[in-house]
Write a protein that holds these residues in place. Sequence first.
Motif, PDB file in Angstrom:
ATOM      1  N   SER A  93       3.739  -2.666 -13.415  1.00 39.83           N
ATOM      2  CA  SER A  93       2.649  -3.425 -13.220  1.00 39.83           C
ATOM      3  C   SER A  93       1.724  -2.318 -12.332  1.00 39.83           C
ATOM      4  N   LEU A  94       2.381  -1.452 -11.605  1.00 44.88           N
ATOM      5  CA  LEU A  94       1.434  -0.190 -10.937  1.00 44.88           C
ATOM      6  C   LEU A  94       1.053   0.653 -11.804  1.00 44.88           C
ATOM      7  N   GLU A  95       1.484   0.637 -13.236  1.00 45.13           N
ATOM      8  CA  GLU A  95       1.192   1.355 -14.140  1.00 45.13           C
ATOM      9  C   GLU A  95      -0.173   0.620 -14.938  1.00 45.13           C
ATOM     10  N   GLY A  96      -0.338  -0.558 -14.530  1.00 45.85           N
ATOM     11  CA  GLY A  96      -1.378  -1.387 -15.032  1.00 45.85           C
ATOM     12  C   GLY A  96      -0.990  -2.310 -16.109  1.00 45.85           C
ATOM     13  N   LYS A  97       0.092  -2.407 -16.524  1.00 52.26           N
ATOM     14  CA  LYS A  97       0.767  -3.114 -17.430  1.00 52.26           C
ATOM     15  C   LYS A  97       1.292  -4.575 -17.150  1.00 52.26           C
ATOM     16  N   ARG A  98       1.727  -5.395 -18.169  1.00 50.23           N
ATOM     17  CA  ARG A  98       2.410  -6.496 -17.772  1.00 50.23           C
ATOM     18  C   ARG A  98       3.691  -6.028 -16.914  1.00 50.23           C
ATOM     19  N   GLY A  99       3.925  -7.291 -15.994  1.00 50.09           N
ATOM     20  CA  GLY A  99       5.164  -6.845 -14.994  1.00 50.09           C
ATOM     21  C   GLY A  99       6.595  -7.161 -15.880  1.00 50.09           C
TER      22      GLY A  99
ATOM     23  N   ALA B 149       8.121  14.343  -2.599  1.00 47.13           N
ATOM     24  CA  ALA B 149       7.010  13.510  -3.165  1.00 47.13           C
ATOM     25  C   ALA B 149       5.465  13.747  -2.414  1.00 47.13           C
ATOM     26  N   THR B 150       4.484  13.898  -3.202  1.00 48.59           N
ATOM     27  CA  THR B 150       3.169  14.145  -2.453  1.00 48.59           C
ATOM     28  C   THR B 150       2.438  12.708  -2.442  1.00 48.59           C
ATOM     29  N   VAL B 151       2.901  11.925  -3.203  1.00 49.43           N
ATOM     30  CA  VAL B 151       1.988  10.747  -3.464  1.00 49.43           C
ATOM     31  C   VAL B 151       2.849   9.449  -3.203  1.00 49.43           C
ATOM     32  N   GLY B 152       2.290   8.637  -2.472  1.00 49.08           N
ATOM     33  CA  GLY B 152       3.076   7.237  -2.113  1.00 49.08           C
ATOM     34  C   GLY B 152       2.042   6.022  -2.598  1.00 49.08           C
ATOM     35  N   HIS B 153       2.719   5.038  -3.111  1.00 48.20           N
ATOM     36  CA  HIS B 153       2.100   3.788  -3.273  1.00 48.20           C
ATOM     37  C   HIS B 153       2.682   2.569  -2.641  1.00 48.20           C
ATOM     38  N   VAL B 154       1.929   1.748  -2.060  1.00 51.29           N
ATOM     39  CA  VAL B 154       2.510   0.381  -1.568  1.00 51.29           C
ATOM     40  C   VAL B 154       2.170  -0.582  -2.284  1.00 51.29           C
ATOM     41  N   TYR B 155       3.177  -1.477  -2.956  1.00 48.13           N
ATOM     42  CA  TYR B 155       2.514  -2.495  -3.850  1.00 48.13           C
ATOM     43  C   TYR B 155       2.830  -3.658  -2.948  1.00 48.13           C
ATOM     44  N   LEU B 156       1.751  -4.397  -2.519  1.00 49.05           N
ATOM     45  CA  LEU B 156       1.821  -5.616  -2.010  1.00 49.05           C
ATOM     46  C   LEU B 156       1.489  -6.837  -2.608  1.00 49.05           C
ATOM     47  N   ARG B 157       1.948  -7.847  -2.447  1.00 53.84           N
ATOM     48  CA  ARG B 157       1.636  -9.226  -3.108  1.00 53.84           C
ATOM     49  C   ARG B 157       0.294  -9.653  -2.449  1.00 53.84           C
ATOM     50  N   SER B 158      -0.486 -10.264  -3.480  1.00 54.04           N
ATOM     51  CA  SER B 158      -1.704 -10.763  -3.074  1.00 54.04           C
ATOM     52  C   SER B 158      -1.796 -11.938  -2.249  1.00 54.04           C
TER      53      SER B 158
ATOM     54  N   LEU C   1      -2.787   1.788  -1.279  1.00 51.96           N
ATOM     55  CA  LEU C   1      -2.368   0.442  -1.386  1.00 51.96           C
ATOM     56  C   LEU C   1      -2.830  -0.305  -2.592  1.00 51.96           C
ATOM     57  N   PHE C   2      -1.809  -0.822  -3.480  1.00 47.60           N
ATOM     58  CA  PHE C   2      -2.056  -1.712  -4.568  1.00 47.60           C
ATOM     59  C   PHE C   2      -1.798  -3.101  -4.340  1.00 47.60           C
ATOM     60  N   VAL C   3      -2.748  -4.045  -4.590  1.00 46.36           N
ATOM     61  CA  VAL C   3      -2.483  -5.216  -4.311  1.00 46.36           C
ATOM     62  C   VAL C   3      -2.019  -6.052  -5.825  1.00 46.36           C
ATOM     63  N   GLY C   4      -0.973  -6.618  -5.843  1.00 42.07           N
ATOM     64  CA  GLY C   4      -0.419  -7.283  -7.116  1.00 42.07           C
ATOM     65  C   GLY C   4      -1.541  -8.196  -7.453  1.00 42.07           C
ATOM     66  N   ALA C   5      -1.126  -8.993  -8.517  1.00 51.20           N
ATOM     67  CA  ALA C   5      -1.901 -10.262  -9.139  1.00 51.20           C
ATOM     68  C   ALA C   5      -1.203 -11.484  -9.347  1.00 51.20           C
ATOM     69  N   GLY C   6       0.007 -11.543  -8.633  1.00 50.88           N
ATOM     70  CA  GLY C   6       0.641 -12.961  -8.529  1.00 50.88           C
ATOM     71  C   GLY C   6       1.607 -12.953  -9.589  1.00 50.88           C
ATOM     72  N   SER C   7       2.770 -12.376  -9.245  1.00 52.16           N
ATOM     73  CA  SER C   7       4.032 -12.335 -10.206  1.00 52.16           C
ATOM     74  C   SER C   7       5.109 -12.028  -9.368  1.00 52.16           C
ATOM     75  N   TYR C   8       6.016 -13.170  -9.470  1.00 53.66           N
ATOM     76  CA  TYR C   8       7.199 -12.743  -8.538  1.00 53.66           C
ATOM     77  C   TYR C   8       8.225 -11.881  -9.061  1.00 53.66           C
ATOM     78  N   VAL C   9       8.312 -11.661 -10.533  1.00 52.64           N
ATOM     79  CA  VAL C   9       9.131 -10.877 -11.071  1.00 52.64           C
ATOM     80  C   VAL C   9       8.809  -9.403 -10.779  1.00 52.64           C
ATOM     81  N   CYS C  10       7.342  -9.088 -10.421  1.00 46.06           N
ATOM     82  CA  CYS C  10       7.117  -7.829  -9.918  1.00 46.06           C
ATOM     83  C   CYS C  10       7.814  -7.186  -8.672  1.00 46.06           C
ATOM     84  N   GLY C  11       8.446  -8.010  -8.081  1.00 48.44           N
ATOM     85  CA  GLY C  11       9.379  -7.569  -6.991  1.00 48.44           C
ATOM     86  C   GLY C  11      10.670  -6.963  -7.310  1.00 48.44           C
ATOM     87  N   GLU C  12      10.988  -7.023  -8.786  1.00 51.45           N
ATOM     88  CA  GLU C  12      12.063  -6.100  -9.295  1.00 51.45           C
ATOM     89  C   GLU C  12      11.468  -4.755  -9.533  1.00 51.45           C
TER      90      GLU C  12
END
Lengths: 155, 502
Positions: B269-275, B212-221, B251-262
């Motif tokens: 969500s990282l694709e910009g959609k509903r989680g 992999a050449t690209v990484g993303h960190v999904y962090l809760r807000s 770094l991507f900061v989430g927008a307040g949704s527990y289920v996005c931890g699934e």
Amino acid sequence: MEPADIDQDLAALVSPHLAATGGPITALRQVAARYGHINKKQIEQVAWQFNLSQAEVKGVASFYDDLFVTPQGRHRVRVCTAEACQSVGAGAVLAACEDAAGLTGEGTTADGNITLQPVACLGLCACGPAAMIDGKLLGRVTETAIRDAIAALGE
Amino acid sequence: MSMSMKTYLPLDSAAVALGADDVAAAIAVEDASIELVRTGSRGMVWLEPMLEVASNAGRIGFGPLTPADVPGVLAAIGSGSTHPLALGLVEGIDYLARQDRKIFARCGVNDPLDFDAWQNAGGGQGLTAARAMSPAEVVDEIKASGLRGRGGAGFPAGIKWATVIDTPGEQRYVVCNADEGDAGTFSDRMIMEGDPFCLIEGMVIAGYATGATVGHVYLRSEYPIAAQVFDAALVAARDRGLLGEHFDLQLFVGAGSYVCGEETALLESLEGKRGQIRAKPPLPAIEGLFGCPTLIHNAISLASAPWILAEGASAHQGRGVGRSVGTMPFQLAGNIRFGGLVEVPLGITLRELINDFGGGTRSGRPLRAVQIAGPLGAYLPDSMLDLAMDYEALAEYGYGIGHGGVIVFDDTVDLANQARYAFAFCAVESCGKCTPCRVGAVRGVETMDRLIAADGDDSRRPHRQLLQDLCEVMVDGSLCAMGGMTPVPVMSAMKHFPEDFS
């Protein structure tokens, strides 16, 4: 279809995120931060800029707690009501907040000063009850401390 | 006297919530010549804010401090006299000395953005070791280490890594799940605030191994300080060549949704959609972010890779019990006297964690229940505290370790209320995609309300039967763990605390 009147200010806010991963979410967060909440016209314009349907953008905006679609208070009081904080009295802290702000559960005071938002977990689970007032973190919150903090937010 | 005084104070969220910034300000007012380094936290939360002072013998701790304590503490340090809040050598404090800090070895020691200090403390050695091997050898090392996913499912990490590398694709991704929504957990937050380069190093190793050449960190807000520190760490890591040419991170900061931890909701969500969750298969390792092979792991899983590579698979494999190996950062939370982070080998019993480390309840009242593994985890009675934190031992009961959270409740807890909360939480956080979860959670709240309002065992019995049936449907019919495991706290509470439901 291009919206009737493009708001250049909004367009400038959104455009840096057009190609970014998770772009629509970040863009909507910026819109909410700038204008207080996201309205129908803004959803229309964000959708147009991202080349998404309005339904998709509205769907995103309504899914996430941080993407406010209703007017918010000038101050935000977040109180953790999740299990770790429950075990040390989060219920009483929330009740004190409700009483001090004159609200029942999540909501905004009539004068638009305070939005009360019960949340599930601020990651302060070893020093609960926890709260966050306008970005300031509070641990081991007492009913008195939270009442004083809310009173200090004024009208 | 203070001319050469070097002090350390955490910038960690818990320390700040307990007044660390006010203590820092008081130190500056008292004596502006004192060098103050803001660090992560050692994880002894009941001692926060804890000030550390460098001495020839090592760091001396003082805590928990209020701004009013600062003049007295500084005077005591200056004159070499004792102080009631003195804790002695920090590394000699029993709570810390008895741990086996590997992932968190550097957390709380230095400025989290000081790259040189990080390297001097052993940072980067895992990546150096990895680069001396072929990518396939790195994957073999992870397989041999026995590392299992620390986010909740406990899936063997090496199999995931191998699946990603074996799946053809133009682009591969490494995604870090730092959407730490489980109540009672804060280890992702602590590592990102206290040793962000460790997580970055783990992701670079994962990128090297999987192509992999690209990484993303999904962090809760809800973690603004972690976001701030990690963002700055990314800049420093690029400056110093840890990130850049071969692998870069965002770094991507989430927008307040527990289920996005699934994991699949997180990718949406990282694709910009509903989680909203995706049905599996396909697994994310095969079709993940933007349809590409994606290694998605919890932050602690990825932060385990550096020490595994640096010390060898056998060092990891040699800790723990059976197939539950390596160290786990447990988080002692809720009504507990000495709350904080305890990194020890898997296999430790709950009683050791809660009594030996945690010192029992904070309220001093008898312990009644312990919830392990967050809002989807089991409520256990005191009589089960000799259970080992071992994936297999817990699986026999249908329970898990989750993300290592341990929430203690004293005898004022009402387990019927806790069961109601489990449904209510699911009703709020369900993504809505599948019916058992979306509707089941709402029916669960209603049924619990009727049970609580009913008088006497005879009138409560039909509601209990209904709860059993409802939970069965949710377990069997839900698409992901949100609906599928909400019954765990409910059924465990009913099983182990029947008096609260009769």
